[in-house]
Design a protein around this motif. Structure first.
Motif, PDB file in Angstrom:
ATOM      1  N   UNK A   1      -5.152   0.686 -28.741  1.00  0.00           N
ATOM      2  CA  UNK A   1      -4.163   0.129 -27.790  1.00  0.00           C
ATOM      3  C   UNK A   1      -2.856  -0.503 -28.416  1.00  0.00           C
ATOM      4  N   UNK A   2      -1.829  -0.550 -27.869  1.00  0.00           N
ATOM      5  CA  UNK A   2      -0.916  -1.174 -28.219  1.00  0.00           C
ATOM      6  C   UNK A   2      -1.124  -2.834 -28.297  1.00  0.00           C
ATOM      7  N   UNK A   3      -1.933  -3.280 -27.247  1.00  0.00           N
ATOM      8  CA  UNK A   3      -2.430  -4.827 -27.586  1.00  0.00           C
ATOM      9  C   UNK A   3      -3.166  -4.931 -28.687  1.00  0.00           C
ATOM     10  N   UNK A   4      -4.070  -4.066 -29.428  1.00  0.00           N
ATOM     11  CA  UNK A   4      -4.687  -4.492 -30.598  1.00  0.00           C
ATOM     12  C   UNK A   4      -3.591  -4.377 -31.959  1.00  0.00           C
ATOM     13  N   UNK A   5      -2.754  -3.542 -31.763  1.00  0.00           N
ATOM     14  CA  UNK A   5      -1.566  -3.857 -32.786  1.00  0.00           C
ATOM     15  C   UNK A   5      -0.745  -4.912 -32.557  1.00  0.00           C
ATOM     16  N   UNK A   6      -0.155  -5.528 -31.354  1.00  0.00           N
ATOM     17  CA  UNK A   6       0.207  -6.797 -31.219  1.00  0.00           C
ATOM     18  C   UNK A   6      -0.560  -7.811 -31.712  1.00  0.00           C
TER      19      UNK A   6
ATOM     20  N   UNK B   1      -1.481  11.771 -29.175  1.00  0.00           N
ATOM     21  CA  UNK B   1      -1.841  10.450 -28.697  1.00  0.00           C
ATOM     22  C   UNK B   1      -0.253   9.662 -28.664  1.00  0.00           C
ATOM     23  N   UNK B   2       0.590  10.232 -28.550  1.00  0.00           N
ATOM     24  CA  UNK B   2       1.920   9.546 -28.554  1.00  0.00           C
ATOM     25  C   UNK B   2       2.912   9.973 -27.540  1.00  0.00           C
ATOM     26  N   UNK B   3       2.427   9.907 -26.306  1.00  0.00           N
ATOM     27  CA  UNK B   3       3.203  10.271 -25.200  1.00  0.00           C
ATOM     28  C   UNK B   3       4.443   9.291 -25.128  1.00  0.00           C
TER      29      UNK B   3
ATOM     30  N   UNK C   1       4.460   5.525 -26.913  1.00  0.00           N
ATOM     31  CA  UNK C   1       5.417   4.961 -27.943  1.00  0.00           C
ATOM     32  C   UNK C   1       6.088   3.633 -27.647  1.00  0.00           C
ATOM     33  N   UNK C   2       6.768   4.011 -26.379  1.00  0.00           N
ATOM     34  CA  UNK C   2       7.442   2.481 -25.991  1.00  0.00           C
ATOM     35  C   UNK C   2       6.582   1.318 -26.142  1.00  0.00           C
ATOM     36  N   UNK C   3       5.351   1.453 -25.601  1.00  0.00           N
ATOM     37  CA  UNK C   3       4.413   0.303 -25.566  1.00  0.00           C
ATOM     38  C   UNK C   3       4.177  -0.132 -26.830  1.00  0.00           C
ATOM     39  N   UNK C   4       3.988   0.803 -27.718  1.00  0.00           N
ATOM     40  CA  UNK C   4       3.811   0.356 -29.317  1.00  0.00           C
ATOM     41  C   UNK C   4       5.174  -0.413 -29.820  1.00  0.00           C
ATOM     42  N   UNK C   5       6.280   0.101 -29.210  1.00  0.00           N
ATOM     43  CA  UNK C   5       7.457  -0.430 -29.813  1.00  0.00           C
ATOM     44  C   UNK C   5       7.501  -1.847 -29.252  1.00  0.00           C
ATOM     45  N   UNK C   6       7.150  -1.958 -28.075  1.00  0.00           N
ATOM     46  CA  UNK C   6       7.025  -3.411 -27.335  1.00  0.00           C
ATOM     47  C   UNK C   6       6.093  -4.375 -28.204  1.00  0.00           C
TER      48      UNK C   6
ATOM     49  N   UNK D   1      10.469  10.114 -30.136  1.00  0.00           N
ATOM     50  CA  UNK D   1      10.361   9.088 -31.363  1.00  0.00           C
ATOM     51  C   UNK D   1      11.715   8.797 -31.722  1.00  0.00           C
ATOM     52  N   UNK D   2      12.565   9.915 -32.014  1.00  0.00           N
ATOM     53  CA  UNK D   2      13.960   9.829 -32.447  1.00  0.00           C
ATOM     54  C   UNK D   2      14.633   9.015 -31.462  1.00  0.00           C
ATOM     55  N   UNK D   3      14.403   8.961 -30.161  1.00  0.00           N
ATOM     56  CA  UNK D   3      15.259   8.143 -29.176  1.00  0.00           C
ATOM     57  C   UNK D   3      14.843   6.935 -29.449  1.00  0.00           C
ATOM     58  N   UNK D   4      13.714   6.495 -29.681  1.00  0.00           N
ATOM     59  CA  UNK D   4      13.053   5.187 -29.445  1.00  0.00           C
ATOM     60  C   UNK D   4      13.184   4.495 -30.823  1.00  0.00           C
TER      61      UNK D   4
END
Length: 455
Positions: free
Chosen positions: A100-105, A131-133, A137-142, A179-182
């Motif tokens: 989850x992005x929360x784990x990364x954060x 696993x990269x919809x 991806x936006x959540x991982x960026x956040x 990915x290129x956009x973000x």
């Protein structure tokens, strides 16, 4: 795995219970006060047919428990290392985009609370297209991710099925676009070559198509048939033909040419970048810098200064996730094995890793690790080196020691000869006195290489 890369108590942390992008041609080797940090997420949706990495198919995964253990081991090892700055973080696996992005954060927050994590530090996530919809991806960026490494591997659906990948070509292309956009200028893609029955021209067309879609970093990985994998068994049983080594060599050479013409710099044997989009994290490995490995099976190389250590250690964490978590909860970390590196062992790593890069090993960089035995002392009078120079494969000059563009393609052959030369020069050097170098290597006075292990 998301790509072909991955790297990694008791009464005291040192005890054993029961491994921002470079902007110039050379970066100083990270000293004992800085390091890179690798986080291993060991879980995947399924096991790819070629992969022998430390990975598991989860059954009833308790992500909160895994998250707590990653945070605890991160904090413990950072304090043990005594580093004052983390230059880069790499979330690898496994398939870390399943976390989850929360784990990364939460892990990144733990790093920042324990030591200095610069705001512009490179923070990479390996991502699998399935696993990269876009929203994920936006959540991982956040969460703090600012660079992606996407395991495309092939733009042929038949080859993807052969490799046991869970994504299709269309899914890979959608992921690349998002990915290129973000992450403009911060997205890397992996492409494999040398597969069974793979032909040169169709593979080159894949590479050309990828060039029209990709960002500024590409990694080309030669398939290795690993014992214990499904693909290895299929080739051994004759179900699949053996990969053609001559075709693979042609793919690699032609692929390098294509990328060079497209403005990519081959800054390492398998890695190509343009617009200075080098991987800061991997560059630390190749420059012999310290790195801390967190998570099941992760590898590390650092000096345990927080526990009074003076010698750089090669460390590996317990492989199996459940056992690793038990050890982290009990001891603060799950280090299963640690080996103190002798000065010669560290120099061998510096040589082997540094020659993988296009800048090789500068004289200044070498002297950082060995101030008393220069590159000229080791290689200057070597007939082996003169022969490699006359063949146009190696250069030894005022800049240092490095492979030519042609030499990078046959590095394995070159390296065997240079390692032997280094070992001979080391054996014949003047008797050393006991010392600890600034780089954290133990000297060879007597038998100073001590080992800790738990088998």
């Amino acid at each position: 795995c998301a790509s072909r890369r991955s790297c990694v108590g008791g009464p005291g942390q040192g005890q054993i219970h029961g491994q921002a992008r470079p902007r110039t041609e050379e970066r100083p080797a990270p000293g004992s006060r800085s390091a890179a940090l690798y986080v291993h997420w060991p879980y995947c949706e399924k096991r790819c047919s070629y992969c022998n990495f430390n990975k598991y198919i989860p059954r009833g995964l308790d992500e909160d428990a895994m998250q707590r253990c990653l945070v605890k081991e991160t904090t413990t090892l950072l304090k043990l290392s005594g580093v004052q700055r983390i230059d880069s973080v790499f979330f690898g696996g496994g398939t870390p985009s399943l976390a989850s992005p929360h784990t990364v954060a939460t892990v990144l927050e733990a790093i920042a609370q324990t030591t200095h994590l610069p705001a512009k530090a490179e923070v990479t996530l390996e991502a699998n297209p399935t696993s990269s919809q876009a929203s994920r991806l936006a959540a991982f960026q956040g969460a703090g991710i600012n660079r992606l490494s996407i395991g495309v591997q092939s733009l042929d659906d038949t080859e993807l099925q052969l490799l046991g990948r869970t994504h299709s070509v269309s899914e890979a292309l959608r992921t690349l676009e998002e990915a290129w956009r973000l992450f403009p200028g911060r997205t890397s893609v992996d492409l494999m070559f040398g597969l069974p029955a793979q032909q040169v021209e169709p593979w080159l067309r894949q590479l050309q198509e990828l060039l029209s879609l990709c960002d500024d970093h590409i990694s080309l990985y030669h398939l290795t048939l690993e014992r214990g994998t499904l693909l290895f068994a299929q080739v051994q049983q004759g179900t699949l033909p053996s990969p053609d080594p001559e075709a693979a060599a042609e793919m690699y050479q032609d692929g390098r040419e294509v990328l060079r013409e497209a403005g990519f710099r081959q800054y390492e044997v398998s890695n190509f970048a343009r617009n200075e989009a080098l991987s800061t994290h991997n560059w630390t490995y190749w420059q012999g810098g310290q790195y801390i490995g967190v998570g099941p099976g992760a590898h590390g190389r650092f000096v345990p200064q927080g526990d009074g250590g003076s010698f750089r250690e090669a460390r590996i964490q317990t492989l199996e996730p459940d056992n690793w978590m038990k050890e982290v909860l009990m001891f603060g970390h799950g280090t299963r094995k640690r080996v103190s590196l002798s000065e010669l062992e560290l120099l061998e790593e510096v040589l082997a890793l540094g020659l993988r890069t296009d800048i090789g090993i500068t004289h200044q960089h070498w002297l950082y690790f060995e101030p008393h035995l220069s590159l000229w002392d080791v290689f200057g009078e070597s007939e082996e080196v003169r022969e490699l120079q006359s063949q146009g494969l190696l250069l030894l000059d005022h800049s240092g020691l490095r492979c030519s563009w042609e030499g990078l393609a046959v590095l394995d052959t070159i390296l065997l000869r240079l390692l032997l030369q280094l070992q001979n020069a080391w054996k014949n050097r003047p008797p050393p006195t006991f010392k600890v170098t600034e780089s954290g290597a133990a000297s060879q006075s007597g038998d100073s290489c001590f080992r800790y292990s738990l088998d």
